[in-house]
Each structure stands twice: as C-alpha cells, then as structure tokens.
Design an enzyme around this catalytic site. Structure first.
Site, short mmCIF file in Angstrom:
data_model
loop_
_atom_site.label_atom_id
_atom_site.label_comp_id
_atom_site.label_asym_id
_atom_site.label_seq_id
_atom_site.Cartn_x
_atom_site.Cartn_y
_atom_site.Cartn_z
N CYS A 1 -6.52 2.21 5.41
CA CYS A 1 -7.15 0.93 5.75
C CYS A 1 -6.67 0.51 7.14
CB CYS A 1 -6.77 -0.10 4.69
SG CYS A 1 -5.07 -0.72 4.86
N GLU B 1 0.87 4.01 1.69
CA GLU B 1 1.31 4.51 3.00
C GLU B 1 2.50 3.70 3.52
OE1 GLU B 1 -1.82 3.68 2.05
OE2 GLU B 1 -3.28 4.42 3.49
N HIS C 1 0.85 -1.20 0.00
CA HIS C 1 0.00 0.00 0.00
C HIS C 1 0.88 1.25 0.00
CE1 HIS C 1 -3.98 -1.87 1.69
NE2 HIS C 1 -3.43 -2.61 0.74
N CYS D 1 -2.75 0.00 7.29
CA CYS D 1 -1.96 1.24 7.24
C CYS D 1 -2.19 2.10 8.48
CB CYS D 1 -2.26 2.00 5.96
SG CYS D 1 -1.70 1.12 4.50
ZN LIG Z 1 -3.61 0.44 3.44
#
Ligand SMILES: [Zn+2]
Length: 152
Positions: free
Chosen positions: A83, A55, A53, A86
């Site tokens: 999410c 982040e 991801h 993260c």
């Molecule tokens: Zn994430």
C-alpha cells in the site's frame, strides 16, 4: 525466480498466522544474506493499529536485527502488493528489492495504482518482482473474504 519461492512461502506462512487471528491474510519477510531477519503479518484488528501492516512489522524487526535504519542488501517479500504507507516505508528503509505475490487493485502502490517504489523524483528506487506464487497469495485472500461474507 526459483530462488524466491522458499522466501515467498515464508511470507505465506506469516499470512496464515494473520488468518488464524481472523485478520486479512497478508504476510511479509525481510531477507538479508539469504537469512530471514524480519517477519510480520497483518495485525490491524488485533492491535487496533492502522500502522500494523505485515511489511512495517517485518521492516521494524529487520532494522532492530541490523541495528540500522537502512536495510541495505535486503529483500522484502510480501504476499500482497504494498500500500502507499508500506511503499513509503520501503523507500525510507532504502530496501533495494521487493518481491510480491499478487497485485492489489484497491491500494497497490508498486505499479497498480501508482508506483512509489520506482518514482524517478525520489532519491531511492526499488527493483520490483511481482507474481511469485501469485495463485496461492491471491486465493488466500479471496477465500478469506468469501468466508467472511458467508458469515455475515
Ligand atoms: Zn501496507
């Protein structure tokens, strides 16, 4: 609010890089002393990695830059609400402030489904600012999925 615009634009630039790879367009940057020290864009498909991801990639780069796991005095900008994974990483990295563009009704854990960034029982809480360049961040995603459906 104004001070956040250039950095959110940098996160949007990252999201565009993901989009160019046919990845869901999500981008993030970590800022320290008004300098970008970490950049990341979603690479889940390219790397076949569920952890790739935006982040997490930006956080990892920033940690390498500061040679520290604690990202004190840092701000994380991300185009989409983080999410659970993260948000967890943001708490672990002790990031004091998160600025995000648009909410994620399916996975958002910075206030939409849950608020892991401001959970009283954790040992770290994050200041959250939402809605910075919301239109741009959101339309990038809707256009991406519209094109995807068009192709199918
Ligand atoms: Zn994430």
């Amino acid at each position: 609010m104004q001070q956040h615009i250039p950095f959110m634009n940098a996160a949007i630039d990252e999201a565009r890089k993901a989009e160019a790879l046919l990845e869901v367009p999500i981008g993030a940057v970590v800022v320290w002393n008004d300098t970008i020290i970490g950049r990341g864009h979603n690479l889940r498909e390219t790397t076949k990695d569920p952890l790739a991801h935006a982040e997490l990639i930006a956080i990892k780069q920033a940690s390498e830059y500061l040679e520290a796991w604690r990202l004190l005095d840092c701000r994380l900008y991300v185009t989409l609400e983080p999410c659970p994974m993260c948000a967890g990483a943001i708490v672990q990295a002790r990031i004091p402030q998160v600025i995000y563009g648009t909410t994620d009704p399916k996975a958002g854990c910075a206030g939409t489904l849950m608020n892991l960034l401001q959970e009283e029982r954790f040992n770290h809480r994050v200041e959250v600012i939402s809605g910075v360049l919301q239109e741009e961040c959101s339309s990038m995603l809707t256009q991406f999925f519209r094109r995807l459906r068009g192709k199918a």
